[in-house]
Scaffold this motif. Structure first.
Motif, PDB file in Angstrom:
ATOM      1  N   GLN A  94      39.242  32.265  32.649  1.00  0.00           N
ATOM      2  CA  GLN A  94      39.361  33.112  33.830  1.00  0.00           C
ATOM      3  C   GLN A  94      40.363  34.243  33.607  1.00  0.00           C
ATOM      4  N   LEU A  95      41.410  33.970  32.838  1.00  0.00           N
ATOM      5  CA  LEU A  95      42.383  35.021  32.535  1.00  0.00           C
ATOM      6  C   LEU A  95      41.743  36.107  31.683  1.00  0.00           C
ATOM      7  N   GLN A  96      40.919  35.708  30.728  1.00  0.00           N
ATOM      8  CA  GLN A  96      40.199  36.692  29.912  1.00  0.00           C
ATOM      9  C   GLN A  96      39.242  37.509  30.771  1.00  0.00           C
ATOM     10  N   THR A  97      38.610  36.849  31.735  1.00  0.00           N
ATOM     11  CA  THR A  97      37.711  37.569  32.645  1.00  0.00           C
ATOM     12  C   THR A  97      38.474  38.613  33.449  1.00  0.00           C
ATOM     13  N   MET A  98      39.674  38.257  33.892  1.00  0.00           N
ATOM     14  CA  MET A  98      40.500  39.228  34.619  1.00  0.00           C
ATOM     15  C   MET A  98      40.813  40.437  33.742  1.00  0.00           C
ATOM     16  N   GLY A  99      41.099  40.167  32.482  1.00  0.00           N
ATOM     17  CA  GLY A  99      41.368  41.273  31.570  1.00  0.00           C
ATOM     18  C   GLY A  99      40.164  42.185  31.410  1.00  0.00           C
ATOM     19  N   ARG A 100      38.974  41.596  31.338  1.00  0.00           N
ATOM     20  CA  ARG A 100      37.768  42.416  31.198  1.00  0.00           C
ATOM     21  C   ARG A 100      37.497  43.210  32.471  1.00  0.00           C
ATOM     22  N   LEU A 148      50.522  42.739  32.377  1.00  0.00           N
ATOM     23  CA  LEU A 148      51.019  41.572  31.647  1.00  0.00           C
ATOM     24  C   LEU A 148      50.274  40.329  32.114  1.00  0.00           C
ATOM     25  N   LEU A 149      49.531  39.698  31.196  1.00  0.00           N
ATOM     26  CA  LEU A 149      48.781  38.486  31.489  1.00  0.00           C
ATOM     27  C   LEU A 149      49.528  37.314  30.869  1.00  0.00           C
ATOM     28  N   THR A 150      50.054  36.424  31.692  1.00  0.00           N
ATOM     29  CA  THR A 150      50.955  35.390  31.193  1.00  0.00           C
ATOM     30  C   THR A 150      51.009  34.204  32.147  1.00  0.00           C
ATOM     31  N   SER A 203      52.366  45.542  36.158  1.00  0.00           N
ATOM     32  CA  SER A 203      51.760  44.526  37.025  1.00  0.00           C
ATOM     33  C   SER A 203      51.558  43.259  36.213  1.00  0.00           C
ATOM     34  N   LEU A 204      51.471  42.149  36.899  1.00  0.00           N
ATOM     35  CA  LEU A 204      51.364  40.862  36.221  1.00  0.00           C
ATOM     36  C   LEU A 204      50.171  40.083  36.753  1.00  0.00           C
ATOM     37  N   ILE A 205      49.502  39.378  35.856  1.00  0.00           N
ATOM     38  CA  ILE A 205      48.413  38.475  36.209  1.00  0.00           C
ATOM     39  C   ILE A 205      48.830  37.074  35.782  1.00  0.00           C
ATOM     40  N   SER A 206      48.859  36.173  36.725  1.00  0.00           N
ATOM     41  CA  SER A 206      49.331  34.817  36.452  1.00  0.00           C
ATOM     42  C   SER A 206      48.157  33.887  36.184  1.00  0.00           C
ATOM     43  N   ILE A 207      48.282  33.102  35.138  1.00  0.00           N
ATOM     44  CA  ILE A 207      47.233  32.140  34.818  1.00  0.00           C
ATOM     45  C   ILE A 207      47.299  30.927  35.746  1.00  0.00           C
ATOM     46  N   GLU A 228      52.070  45.198  40.915  1.00  0.00           N
ATOM     47  CA  GLU A 228      51.625  44.124  41.788  1.00  0.00           C
ATOM     48  C   GLU A 228      51.487  42.842  40.978  1.00  0.00           C
ATOM     49  N   VAL A 229      51.381  41.735  41.695  1.00  0.00           N
ATOM     50  CA  VAL A 229      51.094  40.438  41.088  1.00  0.00           C
ATOM     51  C   VAL A 229      49.689  40.033  41.513  1.00  0.00           C
ATOM     52  N   PHE A 230      48.871  39.634  40.538  1.00  0.00           N
ATOM     53  CA  PHE A 230      47.493  39.270  40.826  1.00  0.00           C
ATOM     54  C   PHE A 230      47.226  37.835  40.378  1.00  0.00           C
ATOM     55  N   ALA A 231      46.487  37.123  41.209  1.00  0.00           N
ATOM     56  CA  ALA A 231      46.028  35.785  40.857  1.00  0.00           C
ATOM     57  C   ALA A 231      44.641  35.884  40.218  1.00  0.00           C
ATOM     58  N   LEU A 232      44.167  34.763  39.675  1.00  0.00           N
ATOM     59  CA  LEU A 232      42.900  34.783  38.961  1.00  0.00           C
ATOM     60  C   LEU A 232      41.698  35.036  39.862  1.00  0.00           C
ATOM     61  N   ASP A 233      41.851  34.818  41.162  1.00  0.00           N
ATOM     62  CA  ASP A 233      40.741  35.052  42.080  1.00  0.00           C
ATOM     63  C   ASP A 233      40.804  36.438  42.714  1.00  0.00           C
ATOM     64  N   GLN A 234      41.593  37.339  42.145  1.00  0.00           N
ATOM     65  CA  GLN A 234      41.758  38.685  42.699  1.00  0.00           C
ATOM     66  C   GLN A 234      41.275  39.760  41.730  1.00  0.00           C
ATOM     67  N   SER A 235      40.186  39.458  41.045  1.00  0.00           N
ATOM     68  CA  SER A 235      39.658  40.427  40.077  1.00  0.00           C
ATOM     69  C   SER A 235      39.230  41.730  40.746  1.00  0.00           C
ATOM     70  N   GLU A 236      38.584  41.645  41.903  1.00  0.00           N
ATOM     71  CA  GLU A 236      38.172  42.860  42.604  1.00  0.00           C
ATOM     72  C   GLU A 236      39.385  43.645  43.082  1.00  0.00           C
ATOM     73  N   THR A 237      40.419  42.942  43.511  1.00  0.00           N
ATOM     74  CA  THR A 237      41.648  43.618  43.937  1.00  0.00           C
ATOM     75  C   THR A 237      42.289  44.352  42.766  1.00  0.00           C
ATOM     76  N   LEU A 238      42.293  43.719  41.600  1.00  0.00           N
ATOM     77  CA  LEU A 238      42.824  44.378  40.399  1.00  0.00           C
ATOM     78  C   LEU A 238      42.027  45.628  40.071  1.00  0.00           C
ATOM     79  N   LEU A 239      40.719  45.517  40.132  1.00  0.00           N
ATOM     80  CA  LEU A 239      39.870  46.658  39.817  1.00  0.00           C
ATOM     81  C   LEU A 239      40.136  47.813  40.769  1.00  0.00           C
ATOM     82  N   ARG A 240      40.227  47.518  42.065  1.00  0.00           N
ATOM     83  CA  ARG A 240      40.498  48.580  43.041  1.00  0.00           C
ATOM     84  C   ARG A 240      41.881  49.170  42.840  1.00  0.00           C
TER      85      ARG A 240
END
Length: 299
Positions: free
Chosen positions: A115-121, A196-198, A222-226, A243-255
């Protein structure tokens, strides 16, 4: 000064010119302006029509040369005559995105690693015209992909990340963020994002200082937490203006990346080679000989 060069983009089409020459010779040597009508029509009928002025025995070559000219121009047009401009300005986007990925065992062996890799993509999908880069770290940090507009290659590299990529054990995000600072300086990026994905391991005063340094360059961190974000995530996001993003916030990251993209263009130090295909204009020129085929015959 404007530098212009002439070239052919598809020169193989010129190989048809000998065939065209043979066809022109054969048609030009055929007897009479009537062609095979003298052989197919009744002789007495032709004589009667000639007496009435309905048959022109003069070998008119106008239509023939008109058609051959159209074919000749079309062949040359298909060969792709082009003007090469060597002084065409190119521009680069001064807003870049650096993805910093923790590939230590605690991250890559986590059940949420896919899921973390998906967020990166998802983040890569939002780049648009902005260049992107990829930094990986564990006990040390390395540039996996420098600033590039080849987002496809960047995404493929992202998909191949695993724990074996960085042999150094541990988690040193401050080294990766310091490398991001140097990468932004080398690329002359004046605005952008560091993602930062960590899992949060290693976040502390040292990484906070590097986050502040990135913010001073005009970029955001910004940080993405696994997993569930800790207080250190919020502290770093505030220091980096991100911002801080969770794994279920892929659309929020994109926007977030798309809506706040700061596009700045700068002329490159090097020119692009620009080819302008002139074939289409030659095809327009080929219409002129066709007008001879539609001229009115004298009554």
């Amino acid at each position: 000064m404007t530098a212009l060069d002439f070239t052919l983009l598809r020169p193989m089409w010129l190989l048809t010119l000998p065939v065209l020459g043979i066809a022109a010779w054969w048609l030009a040597t055929r007897r009479g302006g009537l062609g095979d009508w003298q052989r197919a029509a009744d002789t007495a009928l032709l004589q009667a029509m000639t007496a009435l002025g309905r048959v022109d025995n003069q070998a008119s070559r106008g239509p023939l040369w008109a058609i051959l000219t159209v074919v000749l121009i079309s062949v040359v047009a298909l060969a792709g005559p082009a003007l090469e401009r060597r002084d065409t300005l190119s521009f680069r986007n001064l807003d870049g995105v650096v993805f910093v990925v923790d590939v230590s065992g605690s991250v890559t062996e986590h059940s949420n690693w896919p899921q973390l890799q998906t967020m990166g993509r998802f983040g890569l999908a939002s780049l648009g015209t902005r260049p992107g880069a990829l930094i990986v770290f564990a006990g040390d940090a390395y540039v996996a992909t420098d600033m590039t507009l080849d987002h496809l290659q960047l995404g493929q590299t992202f998909s191949l990340l695993d724990a074996a990529l960085v042999p150094d054990r541990g988690s040193r995000p401050e080294r990766a963020l310091a490398l991001a600072v140097q990468l932004l300086l080398d690329a002359q990026v004046i605005a952008g994002d560091v993602i930062l994905l960590t899992d949060g391991a290693g976040l502390g005063p040292a990484s906070l200082r590097e986050t502040a340094a990135i913010s001073e360059l005009g970029a955001r961190v910004s940080l993405i937490s696994i997993d569930t974000p800790t207080a250190a995530f919020d502290t770093h996001a505030r220091a980096g203006g991100g911002e801080v993003f969770a794994l279920d916030q892929s659309e929020t990251l994109l926007r977030w990346l798309q809506a706040d993209a700061r596009t700045r263009l700068e002329a490159q130090d090097y020119p692009l080679l620009f080819w302008k295909d002139m074939g289409r204009y030659l095809l327009a020129l080929a219409l002129l000989p066709l007008l001879l085929l539609f001229r009115r015959q004298p009554s």
